[in-house]
Design a protein around this motif. Structure first.
Motif, PDB file in Angstrom:
ATOM      1  N   TYR A 119       0.848  -1.200   0.000  1.00 48.34           N
ATOM      2  CA  TYR A 119       0.000   0.000   0.000  1.00 48.34           C
ATOM      3  C   TYR A 119       0.885   1.252   0.000  1.00 48.34           C
ATOM      4  N   PRO A 120       1.609   1.513  -1.082  1.00 52.03           N
ATOM      5  CA  PRO A 120       2.575   2.628  -1.092  1.00 52.03           C
ATOM      6  C   PRO A 120       1.932   4.008  -1.058  1.00 52.03           C
ATOM      7  N   ASP A 121       0.634   4.117  -1.381  1.00 52.55           N
ATOM      8  CA  ASP A 121       0.011   5.436  -1.492  1.00 52.55           C
ATOM      9  C   ASP A 121      -0.843   5.808  -0.288  1.00 52.55           C
ATOM     10  N   ILE A 122      -0.922   4.930   0.700  1.00 52.66           N
ATOM     11  CA  ILE A 122      -1.744   5.216   1.878  1.00 52.66           C
ATOM     12  C   ILE A 122      -0.964   6.058   2.879  1.00 52.66           C
ATOM     13  N   GLU A 123      -1.633   7.067   3.437  1.00 53.96           N
ATOM     14  CA  GLU A 123      -1.033   7.820   4.538  1.00 53.96           C
ATOM     15  C   GLU A 123      -1.009   6.932   5.780  1.00 53.96           C
TER      16      GLU A 123
END
Length: 288
Positions: A119-123
């Protein structure tokens, strides 16, 4: 379902807490809200759940029979929510994790590496908290998942799974202290020294008789012990990695000790798919 989840949770929490006021504190509700929810549930069911003749409510015979069924309903509801989250495919925009200082860094680092790849785009946010503070962060929706040492009781709106890892705790004192030179240390000898003890913001425990300094994290306790202010119960891994070799583990009967660990989350606001993935990864971890 004609019985509201809030009424069912209020019923179970009152049984587990022993009073309407204690249930209200656990669920962050007013006492009148809890009393009204249970009264509404009794009206829906058509029988009385609690005898109110004494100071604290006591389960009636019908209430005892209903308790097991209500717990099954809440567990089934949580499983359905989990299935819906897994099948929805809608990834949450952010994930917040609350963990204790006793959680080993290598466990955490490995988990975050896998999370970043998937999940590279999750804050993502990680917070340090202990015991009741972790539960409070979940209730306030400040955190989605918590890793906490096993608690005696959890609020009825908190989901719990036992992890396959344990934390090793021991008693430490500055290496230059005379007590640290002994081959054996008794509890009576420890009582003569100041204790550096963990406390929480939410539930401040009464201090025992004697000299005590309190802090809200093990890392703070570690730093205080390094300065020679007293002895403390600390995670062994934390002391080995960040203790600068200034502390000695004391040879006290019954120590070191292993503590079990739970992963917890809110039944009312369960984590999304990314959070469920993280819970699965935590459950798959094992002690080295």
């Amino acid at each position: 379902m004609r019985y509201s989840p809030e009424s069912l949770e209020a019923f179970v929490q009152t049984v587990e807490s022993g009073s309407f006021s204690a249930a209200a504190r656990a669920l962050r509700k007013s006492q009148s809200t809890i009393s009204t929810a249970i009264a509404n549930l009794e009206n829906d069911l058509g029988f009385t759940l609690f005898s109110r003749e004494l100071r604290n409510p006591v389960l009636t015979e019908n209430g005892q029979r209903a308790l097991a069924q209500v717990k099954e309903i809440l567990n089934a509801s949580a499983k359905l929510d989990e299935l819906a989250i897994r099948l929805s495919g809608e990834i949450e925009p952010c994930l917040r994790l609350a963990i204790s200082d006793f959680w080993q860094a290598d466990y955490h680092e490995s988990l975050l590496q896998r999370f970043d790849r998937r999940y590279p785009d999750i804050e993502f946010e990680c917070m340090i908290a202990e015991d009741a503070d972790v539960i409070d962060l979940l209730h306030s929706q400040r955190a989605h998942i918590g890793v906490v040492r096993v608690q005696d009781h959890y609020p009825s709106d908190i989901c719990v799974k036992r992890l396959q890892v344990e934390a090793q705790m021991a008693i430490f004192l500055h290496k230059d202290h005379p007590l640290a030179q002994q081959d054996k240390v008794t509890e009576e000898e420890l009582k003569a020294l100041r204790q550096l003890r963990l406390n929480t913001w939410v539930e401040r425990t009464p201090a025992p008789t004697g000299k005590v300094w309190l802090a809200q994290s093990y890392l703070l306790l570690l730093e205080m012990a390094e300065q020679g202010f007293g002895w403390s119960i600390l995670p062994r891994w934390l002391t080995q990695q960040f203790g600068h070799q200034t502390l000695r583990e004391l040879p006290v009967d019954g120590w070191p000790q292993s503590i079990q660990v739970d992963v917890i989350w809110s039944r009312r606001t369960p984590p999304g798919p990314a959070g469920r993935w993280m819970i699965d990864q935590l459950l798959a971890q094992r002690s080295a």
